[in-house]
Write an enzyme that holds these catalytic residues in place. Structure first.
Site, PDB file in Angstrom:
ATOM      1  N   HIS A  82       0.851  -1.204   0.000  1.00 32.27           N
ATOM      2  CA  HIS A  82       0.000   0.000   0.000  1.00 32.27           C
ATOM      3  C   HIS A  82       0.883   1.249   0.000  1.00 32.27           C
ATOM      4  O   HIS A  82       1.872   1.315   0.720  1.00 32.27           O
ATOM      5  CB  HIS A  82      -0.889  -0.028   1.246  1.00 32.27           C
ATOM      6  CG  HIS A  82      -2.046   0.909   1.177  1.00 32.27           C
ATOM      7  ND1 HIS A  82      -1.913   2.268   1.273  1.00 32.27           N
ATOM      8  CD2 HIS A  82      -3.371   0.678   1.028  1.00 32.27           C
ATOM      9  CE1 HIS A  82      -3.106   2.835   1.191  1.00 32.27           C
ATOM     10  NE2 HIS A  82      -4.009   1.891   1.038  1.00 32.27           N
ATOM     11  N   GLY A 163       5.632  22.229  10.277  1.00 28.93           N
ATOM     12  CA  GLY A 163       6.943  21.599  10.143  1.00 28.93           C
ATOM     13  C   GLY A 163       7.829  22.367   9.195  1.00 28.93           C
ATOM     14  O   GLY A 163       7.402  23.356   8.596  1.00 28.93           O
ATOM     15  N   LYS A 166      11.813  19.457   5.948  1.00 30.13           N
ATOM     16  CA  LYS A 166      12.434  18.125   6.043  1.00 30.13           C
ATOM     17  C   LYS A 166      11.473  17.170   6.742  1.00 30.13           C
ATOM     18  O   LYS A 166      10.551  17.609   7.447  1.00 30.13           O
ATOM     19  CB  LYS A 166      13.764  18.213   6.796  1.00 30.13           C
ATOM     20  CG  LYS A 166      13.644  18.806   8.187  1.00 30.13           C
ATOM     21  CD  LYS A 166      14.994  18.855   8.876  1.00 30.13           C
ATOM     22  CE  LYS A 166      14.816  19.386  10.305  1.00 30.13           C
ATOM     23  NZ  LYS A 166      16.062  19.577  11.022  1.00 30.13           N
ATOM     24  N   ILE A 167      11.715  15.884   6.532  1.00 34.17           N
ATOM     25  CA  ILE A 167      10.816  14.892   7.123  1.00 34.17           C
ATOM     26  C   ILE A 167      11.365  14.420   8.468  1.00 34.17           C
ATOM     27  O   ILE A 167      12.514  14.688   8.809  1.00 34.17           O
ATOM     28  CB  ILE A 167      10.632  13.670   6.180  1.00 34.17           C
ATOM     29  CG1 ILE A 167      11.962  12.897   6.022  1.00 34.17           C
ATOM     30  CG2 ILE A 167      10.104  14.111   4.823  1.00 34.17           C
ATOM     31  CD1 ILE A 167      11.792  11.538   5.360  1.00 34.17           C
ATOM     32  N   ALA A 171       9.873   8.518  10.937  1.00 32.27           N
ATOM     33  CA  ALA A 171       8.404   8.490  10.900  1.00 32.27           C
ATOM     34  C   ALA A 171       7.838   9.208   9.677  1.00 32.27           C
ATOM     35  O   ALA A 171       6.627   9.189   9.447  1.00 32.27           O
ATOM     36  CB  ALA A 171       7.811   9.088  12.175  1.00 32.27           C
ATOM     37  N   GLY A 172       8.707   9.854   8.871  1.00 33.88           N
ATOM     38  CA  GLY A 172       8.262  10.499   7.644  1.00 33.88           C
ATOM     39  C   GLY A 172       7.375  11.700   7.886  1.00 33.88           C
ATOM     40  O   GLY A 172       7.733  12.612   8.636  1.00 33.88           O
TER      41      GLY A 172
END
Lengths: 298, 298
Positions: A82, A163, A166-167, A171-172
Site C-alpha cells: 500500500h 513543520g 524536512k521529514i 516516521a516520515g
C-alpha cells in the site's frame, strides 16, 4: 457521548502485531473514547483503526497513538504494497453526531499543531482541512511515498502545513484532516463482462460526468463469474446511495444487463441507509429525532 | 447501556400536569434508565411515557412510577375519552437491543408479581406475556373499563394473573406484558374517497386476509383533501414496512389511485428503516454490526 467524532488513523505496520497492539492501546480504557475496530493487513503492512469519541478525549488519544507509532515504526525499514509516507500515514476526522465538518477541521488542525510541536513530525492538512486545492487529495500529497518525501517537502508547493522543509527521519510525514463519512458501496451485475462495469462506472462517477460524490471503478468477481461497480460514496448526505443505485440500474439497461445485488463494505452510518428508506417509501416530514436509537444516544 | 429494553407505560392522568410530573419523576436521574419522551392528552385524560433502560433499573423505576400513580390518581373520579381500566392502564416492555422477547416476558412477570405484592394492585398479563389466548389482546381485557372491572374480575375467565377477584378500590387493575416494537406507518393516497382507503386497508390488514402483523384502517385527511391508510405495524421484524407499502401500491392501482407519500408517527426503531433500505438496494450479507451507531451503543 453527546458529541461524537470518528477517527480512522492508518498506521504503517501490519505484520508485527505486538507493535500494532501497543499503538491501539492508546485508544483503550479512556473515558469518552471508544475503539470500534482495527485490522491489520500483512501484505499492505498497514493497520486501520476505527475509533469514536468526544472531541477532547479523542484528540488526546490520537496524539498519544501517533507518538507510539513514531516510537515503534521505522519507515526506513518499511515494505508493503500500500502506498505510504509515514509511520502514521493518514488521520481523518469525521463528524458523526452533533458535530460539524468545521469542528472536525478545527480538531484536525489542533492535532496537527501538537503533533509537530511535541514530536517534530511534519503534517500535511488534507481533504476539508487542506490549505490549498492541490493539497486536498491524499494520493497527490502521498505521491513519491516515504522514500521521495525528503526531496518533495523542499518544493514550495509541498512544504508541510506544520513543520520545516524536512521529514521526520524514521516516521516520515503524516496527513491529517477532516472529511465526511465514506461509504463503500458495490453494485453487482449479472454479467462477467468487465468492460460493461467499466463503462457504467465511468458514467456514474464524478470525474466521468456523473454524480458529485461518487468514485467508481469496474471490478471482476471471479469466484462468482460476475462483475461489480465498486464505489466510494464520499458524501452520502449530498449524493445518496439510492442515486448511484438508480443511475447504475438505468445505465445497465443500455447494455442489456441488470443488478443482481449490492454490498456495503465495513461500517456505515445509520443515516446513509435511513435516507434510502425515506426515498423509497416517500416518507414525508421525517425527523431523525424519531429514530429511537438517536434518542437513546443523546 | 449494553442491553436495552423500552417501556411505554400509559397513565390515566392527562389534565393535572403536576401529578404527571410526579409520576414521570420516577424515571428521572436514575442510572441505567433514560426518559425519552412523555406527552399528556387532556381529552383522553391520559399520559404516555417512553423510557428505555437496562432490565433491572428499568424494572425498579417502573414499579416506583406505578406506586406514584396509585397515590396520585383516583379512578373513581376519572373521566376521559380513551378507554381505561386503571391508574396505570398498560405497561408494555419492548426488546430494543441485545434483549429478547423472552427476557421482556420474564421482566413483565417480575414487575407484575411485585406490583401485586407491594401495592395490592391486580395485574393482567397481556400480549406475549398472556397466560391464555383470550387474554393477549388489551382491548378485550379492558372491555367494560374501570367501572365494569369489579364485576368482570369475578368471572373465572377474567381472574387477574396476579391478585384476587377484586380490583384496587382507586387504582383499578393494570395490564403488563411484552410486545415487539410497534411502528405507526401511514400511507397517503391521491384521492378523497374514503371508501377506497377502507377497501385497501381491509386487503392489507391481517384480519382481512392480508399481512400477519398489520392493523389498518382508512382515515380522511380533511385539510389536505386526501385519504390515508393508517397502519400499526405490530412486528416489523416479521412483516416489513416495505411489504405493506408495496401491497398498498399494488391494491391502489385497482382503484386508479396512487400513493402520494407516507408518514411515520412517533418513534421508530432504526432497524425498521434499515430493513427497507436493505430490500430496495438488494444489499447482500448485511449485518447490523456494520451500522456505526450500533457499534457505538455496544
Amino acid at each position: 457521548m453527546n458529541k461524537i467524532i470518528e477517527c480512522v488513523p492508518n498506521f504503517s505496520e501490519g505484520q508485527d502485531l505486538k507493535k500494532v497492539e501497543k499503538i491501539v492501546d492508546a485508544f483503550r480504557g479512556k473515558e469518552g473514547v471508544k475503539l470500534l475496530d482495527y485490522s491489520s493487513d500483512p501484505d499492505h503492512n498497514r493497520s486501520v483503526v476505527t475509533v469514536v469519541g468526544e472531541p477532547e478525549p479523542l484528540k488526546k488519544a490520537v496524539i498519544e497513538a501517533i507518538g507510539v507509532a513514531i516510537k515503534e515504526i521505522d519507515m526506513t525499514k518499511h515494505h508493503g504494497q500500500h502506498p505510504r509516507m509515514g509511520a502514521t500515514d493518514v488521520v481523518p476526522f469525521i463528524p458523526i453526531k452533533n458535530a460539524t465538518t468545521e469542528e472536525c477541521i478545527e480538531l484536525s488542525k489542533e492535532v496537527a499543531k501538537e503533533v509537530w510541536e511535541k514530536y517534530q513530525l511534519p503534517v500535511f492538512l488534507y481533504e476539508k482541512s487542506a490549505s490549498a486545492k492541490h493539497r486536498q487529495n491524499l494520493s497527490k500529497i502521498r505521491k513519491g511515498q516515504f522514500e521521495g518525501m525528503a526531496e518533495k517537502v523542499k518544493e514550495e508547493k509541498w512544504h508541510p502545513d506544520f513543520g520545516e522543509e524536512k521529514i521526520h527521519p524514521t516516521a516520515g510525514v503524516v496527513a491529517i484532516g477532516a472529511r465526511p463519512p465514506l461509504v463503500a458501496f458495490n453494485v453487482n451485475l449479472n454479467t462477467n463482462d468487465l468492460s460493461i462495469a467499466d463503462k457504467i462506472a465511468k458514467k456514474v462517477r464524478y470525474i466521468g460526468g456523473g454524480l458529485r460524490y461518487v468514485k467508481a471503478m469496474g471490478v471482476e468477481l471471479k469466484d462468482r463469474n460476475i462483475v461489480q461497480i465498486s464505489m466510494n460514496m464520499t458524501d452520502f448526505s449530498k449524493t445518496s446511495l439510492y442515486q448511484s443505485f438508480e443511475m447504475i440500474k438505468f445505465e445497465a439497461k443500455r447494455w442489456g444487463v441488470s443488478i443482481v445485488g449490492t454490498e456495503i463494505i465495513g461500517l456505515v452510518p445509520m443515516m446513509a441507509l435511513i435516507d434510502v428508506a425515506e426515498y423509497y417509501l416517500g416518507i414525508e416530514n421525517f425527523s431523525t429525532d424519531q429514530i429511537l436509537e438517536s434518542r437513546i444516544m443523546e
